[in-house]
Scaffold this motif. Structure first.
Motif, short mmCIF file in Angstrom:
data_model
loop_
_atom_site.label_atom_id
_atom_site.label_comp_id
_atom_site.label_asym_id
_atom_site.label_seq_id
_atom_site.Cartn_x
_atom_site.Cartn_y
_atom_site.Cartn_z
N LEU A 316 15.93 -22.91 12.95
CA LEU A 316 15.83 -21.82 13.92
C LEU A 316 17.17 -21.14 14.12
N HIS A 317 18.24 -21.92 14.17
CA HIS A 317 19.57 -21.35 14.33
C HIS A 317 19.89 -20.38 13.20
N HIS A 318 19.69 -20.83 11.99
CA HIS A 318 19.98 -19.98 10.83
C HIS A 318 19.02 -18.79 10.77
N ALA A 319 17.75 -19.01 11.11
CA ALA A 319 16.77 -17.91 11.07
C ALA A 319 17.12 -16.82 12.07
N VAL A 320 17.54 -17.21 13.28
CA VAL A 320 17.92 -16.21 14.29
C VAL A 320 19.14 -15.43 13.84
N GLU A 321 20.14 -16.13 13.32
CA GLU A 321 21.35 -15.44 12.86
C GLU A 321 21.03 -14.48 11.71
N THR A 322 20.19 -14.91 10.79
CA THR A 322 19.82 -14.04 9.67
C THR A 322 19.05 -12.83 10.15
N ALA A 323 18.12 -13.03 11.09
CA ALA A 323 17.34 -11.91 11.62
C ALA A 323 18.24 -10.91 12.34
N LEU A 324 19.18 -11.41 13.15
CA LEU A 324 20.10 -10.50 13.83
C LEU A 324 20.96 -9.72 12.83
N HIS A 325 21.36 -10.41 11.76
CA HIS A 325 22.17 -9.73 10.75
C HIS A 325 21.38 -8.62 10.06
#
Length: 328
Positions: A316-325
């Motif tokens: 989830l941490h990586h998915a949120v960061e990728t989505a924001l990017h």
């Protein structure tokens, strides 16, 4: 600067998740507003409560999962991973980051809207508590399953209150206007509200609505309120033994409240809300009284969401960061 960037990024993430979940549950709420579960209003109220709290649970869960690695690194529980993924946006309150202007704007706007709505909710609660305290200071308490506070004066009042200390406010004028059977029907309705813990559930739904899209928060509150009234009507009918008696008391109280609306202000629960629909359900004996399970279901959903977050924090941490990017 890093802490401010982290706050704005979390606010933007919470708002986006809340909006996305609101759009996903909106069709289910529209179904509840129709004829779905017409004969089981208690279940309809429970589902409206769960749907209304889902955006809050999802927002808090995802934000907690996204921010957990940086907190764990700050506490020395895990290795600092921030320097290893500088190729995209990352949520961290320790390292200095250059938050993207559009992301910062979305976060600032979302935070401002949240604080404005939260301030309005707190102000309404403070005013309500002040009015209740003023009324109760004039009344006298009667013992019972739930204490009844007899209030003197003109307002036609029969209302269940209390998030923890549950009680019923009953005006002397209304008590004098009703026959013993009608009064029993009205009190049975309000006791049902207190058994269901509707005052507390209404508060929790209002707080959860701060994380949802405003249109969904308003619709969930409306569906829940109407369904809860119908559920308490059904329980009152089961207690009294005749839905027609409860319907008659409902119509009479609504007429008295309209007659003195300039004194009483907004109509309390046992009044004119969805009057025609409620009377029809009572006379046709369509609505069934069943046990409310909203708190248990919402608790089970929250527990399941919490376990899911714990099991997939890294993802989830990586998915949120990728989505924001990708978005900003």
């Amino acid at each position: 600067m890093a802490a401010l960037a982290f706050l704005l990024e979390c606010a933007a993430t919470a708002a986006l998740i809340g909006l996305a979940v609101s759009l996903l549950v909106w069709p289910a709420l529209l179904a509840l507003r129709g004829r779905v579960l017409r004969r089981v209003p208690s279940l309809r109220a429970d589902l409206a409560f769960v749907l209304g709290t889902l955006p809050a649970l999802a927002s808090m869960g995802v934000v907690a999962a996204a921010g957990a690695p940086s907190f764990a690194a700050a506490l020395g529980l895990v290795a600092d991973h921030c320097l290893g993924h500088g190729h995209h946006v990352h949520l961290c309150f320790v390292h200095s980051t250059h938050v993207r202007p559009l992301l910062a704007a979305v976060g600032a706007f979302s935070l401002a809207v949240f604080l404005f709505r939260a301030g309005g909710l707190v102000l309404r609660l403070m005013r309500m508590q002040a009015r209740l305290a003023a009324l109760e200071s004039l009344g006298t308490s009667r013992p019972g399953l739930f204490s009844i506070v007899a209030v003197p004066g003109a307002p036609q009042l029969c209302h269940a209150v209390g998030f923890v200390r549950r009680r019923i406010l009953l005006s002397a004028t209304l008590e004098e206007s009703l026959t013993p059977t009608e009064l029993r029907s009205a009190l049975a309705h309000e006791e049902a509200h207190l058994r269901r813990r509707d005052p507390l559930l209404g508060l929790l739904l209002g707080v959860a609505g701060l994380f949802a899209a405003p249109f969904l928060a308003r619709a969930c509150a409306a569906v829940y309120q109407t369904a809860a009234e119908e559920a308490c009507d059904a329980e009152a009918a089961a207690t009294v033994g005749d839905g027609g008696l409860v319907a008659g008391a409902l119509v009479k109280v609504a007429a008295l409240q309209r007659k003195l609306s300039h004194v009483a202000g907004a109509a309390p629960a046992f009044g004119a809300l969805a009057l025609e629909r409620r009377v029809r359900l009572l006379l046709d004996e369509e609505a069934r009284a069943i046990t409310a399970q909203a708190l248990r279901v919402a608790g089970a959903v929250a527990l399941a969401a919490g376990l899911l977050v714990l099991a997939h924090i890294a993802f989830l941490h990586h998915a949120v960061e990728t989505a924001l990017h990708l978005l900003f």
